[in-house]
Design an enzyme around this catalytic site. Structure first.
Site, short mmCIF file in Angstrom:
data_model
loop_
_atom_site.label_atom_id
_atom_site.label_comp_id
_atom_site.label_asym_id
_atom_site.label_seq_id
_atom_site.Cartn_x
_atom_site.Cartn_y
_atom_site.Cartn_z
N LYS A 191 0.87 -1.17 0.00
CA LYS A 191 0.00 0.00 0.00
C LYS A 191 0.91 1.22 0.00
CE LYS A 191 -4.13 1.89 0.25
NZ LYS A 191 -5.17 1.74 -0.80
N ASP A 251 -6.79 -15.88 3.30
CA ASP A 251 -8.15 -16.41 3.45
C ASP A 251 -8.91 -16.26 2.13
OD1 ASP A 251 -7.79 -17.00 6.16
OD2 ASP A 251 -9.73 -16.17 6.75
#
Ligand code: IPM
Ligand code: MG
Length: 360
Positions: A191, A251
């Site tokens: 980021k 996930d």
């Protein structure tokens, strides 16, 4: 060869799935001339209940003296009210940190028999084969200062996102080496349009890349990576990223392959000890009912054989057995599509099927 294995089954479905993984490990190891000596200890909520702490020093010492740790899962609603530093999860974070397990490998591939179980269309996920390399002992999970305090009558909480260049370089090397053994494509997820830590990651990953000119490196913003994982997951080979981004994206990667119940992981460091655990959690809602899917734990046992015992053939044997059991149509309940009607097998029965496939 003889090797000491510490089993930390933990909470929820941890004990059930770990039991099946251990049975499979015992059978396969003997065949490949490995003598495994197991010892079981408590971690997480199970340890809190008996000893008042999620991980005892003695257990850390036993893990340090072992070749590998096989772990189930930690956590559950019973301990949800505890402050962060006394929760079951702290036991898991502590053992990762104490053993220096900074490199978490989470492979996500589609088993052909499960292509229909994904929430994405079969043509989008067909052939997915990626590896998430998650930094595991730094970042927001461990950064100081941290805590909740009251200032001028106002509650305030803070966590610190910090990485130094050495922490970044060593995980980057793990990822480049992994990419070399695969399709030679590495995506660094960051980021950097907002965070200084990500800017340092960019610089250091670029520097390390000079030693791996045969690997193609791409940088991807974490938000667009999350989007691309559901739009075009096949583009990814190896992903390397910091701790929290890796937690979240792994996930997501797991789920698009069909079920979180299928994904194994290995956590490695420079100390020679490996820790192996399914990516899924303790699933307290189905614990003790013999309906959990033990395949992620069984596949974690395969990773243990591969990475800690160099028993590549033994690991392959387990993966082939799992593939065959799924191809024969056997499913635990998590592998069914919404509304799909077909008989399912329980946790123990799934372990039995894998063992039978192994000829045991
Ligand atoms: C994981 C888990 C853990 C993590 C939790 C249980 C602390 O979500 O291994 O992905 O966040 O690392
Ligand atoms: Mg997680």
């Amino acid at each position: 060869m003889e090797a000491q294995i510490v089993v930390l089954a933990g909470d929820g479905i941890g004990p059930e799935v770990t039991r099946e993984a251990r049975r499979v490990l015992e059978v396969v190891a003997v065949r490949h001339d490995c003598k495994l000596v197991f010892e079981e200890h408590l971690i997480g909520g199970a340890s809190i209940d008996v000893h008042g702490t999620p991980l005892r020093d003695e257990v850390v010492a036993r893990a340090r003296a072992s070749r590998a740790v096989l772990l189930g899962a930690v956590g559950g609603t019973r301990w949800d009210e505890l402050p962060v530093d006394r929760r079951p999860e702290k036991g898991l974070l502590r053992i990762r940190k104490e053993l220096g397990l900074y490199a978490n490998l989470r492979p996500a591939a589609v088993f052909p028999a499960l292509a229909q179980a994904s929430s994405l269309r079969a043509e989008i996920i067909d052939g997915i084969d990626m590896l998430v390399v998650r930094e595991l002992t730094g970042g927001l999970y461990f950064g100081e200062p941290r805590g909740i305090e009251v200032r001028n009558g106002c509650r305030e909480a803070r966590n610190t996102l910090v990485y130094d260049e050495h922490e970044i370089a060593r995980i980057a090397r793990v990822a480049f080496i992994a990419a070399r053994g695969r399709r030679r494509h590495l995506t660094h997820v960051h980021k950097a349009n907002v965070l200084e830590t990500s800017q340092l990651w960019m610089q250091v990953v670029e520097e390390v890349a000079r030693d791996y000119p045969d690997v193609t490196l791409a940088h991807q913003l974490v938000d667009s990576c999350a989007m691309l994982l559901v739009r075009d997951p096949r583009r990814f080979d190896v992903i390397v990223t910091e701790n929290l981004f890796g937690d979240i994206l792994s996930d997501e990667a797991a789920m698009i392959t069909g079920s979180l119940g299928m994904l194994p992981s290995a956590s490695l460091g420079d100390g020679g000890i490996g820790l192996y655990e399914p990516v899924h959690g303790s699933a307290p809602d189905i614990a003790g009912q013999d309906v959990a899917n033990p395949l992620a734990a069984i596949l974690s046992a395969a990773m243990l054989l591969e990475h800690s015992l160099d028993a590549i053939a033994a690991a392959a044997e387990i993966r082939e057995a799992v593939t065959a059991v799924l191809a024969a149509g056997h499913r635990t309940q998590d592998l069914l599509l919404p509304g799909e009607q077909r008989p399912t097998v329980g946790c123990r029965a799934m372990g039995d099927l894998v063992l039978a496939q192994l000829g045991a």
